[in-house]
Design a protein around this motif. Structure first.
Motif, PDB file in Angstrom:
ATOM      1  N   HIS A   1       1.693   3.096   8.796  1.00  0.00           N
ATOM      2  CA  HIS A   1       2.738   2.878   7.781  1.00  0.00           C
ATOM      3  C   HIS A   1       2.474   1.581   7.021  1.00  0.00           C
ATOM      4  O   HIS A   1       3.322   0.703   6.940  1.00  0.00           O
ATOM      5  CB  HIS A   1       4.138   2.851   8.418  1.00  0.00           C
ATOM      6  CG  HIS A   1       4.434   4.036   9.250  1.00  0.00           C
ATOM      7  ND1 HIS A   1       4.655   5.288   8.714  1.00  0.00           N
ATOM      8  CD2 HIS A   1       4.526   4.179  10.589  1.00  0.00           C
ATOM      9  CE1 HIS A   1       4.878   6.153   9.680  1.00  0.00           C
ATOM     10  NE2 HIS A   1       4.795   5.512  10.834  1.00  0.00           N
ATOM     11  N   TYR A   2       1.278   1.502   6.472  1.00  0.00           N
ATOM     12  CA  TYR A   2       0.834   0.269   5.821  1.00  0.00           C
ATOM     13  C   TYR A   2       0.193   0.582   4.480  1.00  0.00           C
ATOM     14  O   TYR A   2      -0.722   1.396   4.387  1.00  0.00           O
ATOM     15  CB  TYR A   2      -0.161  -0.453   6.736  1.00  0.00           C
ATOM     16  CG  TYR A   2      -0.760  -1.715   6.154  1.00  0.00           C
ATOM     17  CD1 TYR A   2       0.040  -2.707   5.608  1.00  0.00           C
ATOM     18  CD2 TYR A   2      -2.130  -1.916   6.183  1.00  0.00           C
ATOM     19  CE1 TYR A   2      -0.506  -3.871   5.089  1.00  0.00           C
ATOM     20  CE2 TYR A   2      -2.688  -3.083   5.676  1.00  0.00           C
ATOM     21  CZ  TYR A   2      -1.866  -4.050   5.129  1.00  0.00           C
ATOM     22  OH  TYR A   2      -2.419  -5.204   4.611  1.00  0.00           O
ATOM     23  N   ASP A   3       0.682  -0.067   3.453  1.00  0.00           N
ATOM     24  CA  ASP A   3       0.129   0.065   2.113  1.00  0.00           C
ATOM     25  C   ASP A   3      -0.452  -1.294   1.721  1.00  0.00           C
ATOM     26  O   ASP A   3       0.286  -2.186   1.296  1.00  0.00           O
ATOM     27  CB  ASP A   3       1.227   0.486   1.134  1.00  0.00           C
ATOM     28  CG  ASP A   3       0.686   0.833  -0.232  1.00  0.00           C
ATOM     29  OD1 ASP A   3      -0.524   1.136  -0.352  1.00  0.00           O
ATOM     30  OD2 ASP A   3       1.469   0.785  -1.199  1.00  0.00           O
ATOM     31  N   PRO A   4      -1.760  -1.473   1.909  1.00  0.00           N
ATOM     32  CA  PRO A   4      -2.354  -2.796   1.645  1.00  0.00           C
ATOM     33  C   PRO A   4      -2.334  -3.160   0.166  1.00  0.00           C
ATOM     34  O   PRO A   4      -2.202  -2.292  -0.701  1.00  0.00           O
ATOM     35  CB  PRO A   4      -3.781  -2.644   2.154  1.00  0.00           C
ATOM     36  CG  PRO A   4      -4.060  -1.193   2.168  1.00  0.00           C
ATOM     37  CD  PRO A   4      -2.749  -0.497   2.335  1.00  0.00           C
ATOM     38  N   LEU A   5      -2.485  -4.442  -0.084  1.00  0.00           N
ATOM     39  CA  LEU A   5      -2.594  -4.931  -1.449  1.00  0.00           C
ATOM     40  C   LEU A   5      -3.808  -4.323  -2.132  1.00  0.00           C
ATOM     41  O   LEU A   5      -4.824  -4.033  -1.490  1.00  0.00           O
ATOM     42  CB  LEU A   5      -2.754  -6.455  -1.456  1.00  0.00           C
ATOM     43  CG  LEU A   5      -1.602  -7.296  -0.935  1.00  0.00           C
ATOM     44  CD1 LEU A   5      -2.001  -8.770  -0.915  1.00  0.00           C
ATOM     45  CD2 LEU A   5      -0.349  -7.091  -1.752  1.00  0.00           C
ATOM     46  N   SER A   6      -3.720  -4.168  -3.450  1.00  0.00           N
ATOM     47  CA  SER A   6      -4.892  -3.766  -4.215  1.00  0.00           C
ATOM     48  C   SER A   6      -5.886  -4.924  -4.192  1.00  0.00           C
ATOM     49  O   SER A   6      -5.531  -6.056  -3.836  1.00  0.00           O
ATOM     50  CB  SER A   6      -4.502  -3.442  -5.656  1.00  0.00           C
ATOM     51  OG  SER A   6      -4.132  -4.630  -6.331  1.00  0.00           O
ATOM     52  N   VAL A   7      -7.096  -4.678  -4.602  1.00  0.00           N
ATOM     53  CA  VAL A   7      -8.103  -5.740  -4.645  1.00  0.00           C
ATOM     54  C   VAL A   7      -7.644  -6.858  -5.582  1.00  0.00           C
ATOM     55  O   VAL A   7      -7.708  -8.035  -5.243  1.00  0.00           O
ATOM     56  CB  VAL A   7      -9.484  -5.191  -5.076  1.00  0.00           C
ATOM     57  CG1 VAL A   7     -10.468  -6.325  -5.314  1.00  0.00           C
ATOM     58  CG2 VAL A   7     -10.017  -4.231  -4.039  1.00  0.00           C
TER      59      VAL A   7
END
Length: 187
Positions: free
Chosen positions: A170-176
């Motif tokens: 359940h993790y949406d990482p930051l974009s580059v």
């Protein structure tokens, strides 16, 4: 001794022919580094409580030797060739740490692709760094991998798909770009 073993592997276990590699994709390393990582994965997978994370292009500023690619770019003083045909998923070191912390907290096991969410060329990543950090674009010369004279063969089309681990955790990482902006604020 019953502890969880977390092994940091690499996307270099894939042949780099098609992009969108995931946990079920065929492995076929094209260099010694990838071969040794794949061998290590097989050893680790015999443990009762293991996690194998296939990652790539780890970048950040907390690197005492300044060996990661972002640190190299920020330190660039003379023109350098940058490959436009090496494609992967740049992975913010903080994103990788978050994957690891969530894996420990949820007691996850198994093999996962644990990369950044975006597939791009090394040159596209470089352009993004140039834009975000105000570097001189003329220092970075687009080149093919064959022009770089690298000793080891590189898997070229090695984009990965980390949707499985992101869904499970359940993790949406930051974009580059968001990661780069965060790093710039920390400097």
């Amino acid at each position: 001794r019953g502890g969880k073993f977390i092994f940091i592997s690499t996307d270099a276990v894939y042949p780099g022919e098609k992009n969108n590699y995931d946990e079920h994709s065929e492995t076929m390393p094209v260099n010694f580094y990838g071969i040794t990582k794949l061998r290590a994965e097989k050893i680790v997978s015999r443990l009762s409580d293991f996690v194998i994370l296939r990652t790539t292009g780890i970048f950040g500023i907390h690197d005492p030797g300044r060996k990661n690619y972002l640190a190299q770019l920020l330190d660039t003083k003379e023109a350098r060739k940058v490959p436009y045909d090496q494609i992967s998923n740049p992975t913010d070191a903080n994103v990788l740490v978050e994957y690891i912390l969530r894996i420990i907290n949820k007691n996850i096991k198994g093999l996962y692709v644990a990369t950044g969410p975006e597939t791009m060329s090394r040159m596209d990543f470089t352009k993004m760094v140039v834009e975000e950090f105000g570097l001189k674009s003329e220092l970075f010369i687009p080149s093919s991998s064959s022009d770089l004279g690298q000793k080891a063969k590189r898997p070229l089309n090695n984009g990965t798909n980390s949707k499985l681990i992101r869904r499970i955790l359940h993790y949406d990482p930051l974009s580059v770009r968001e990661s780069l902006r965060t790093i710039k604020k920390e400097l």
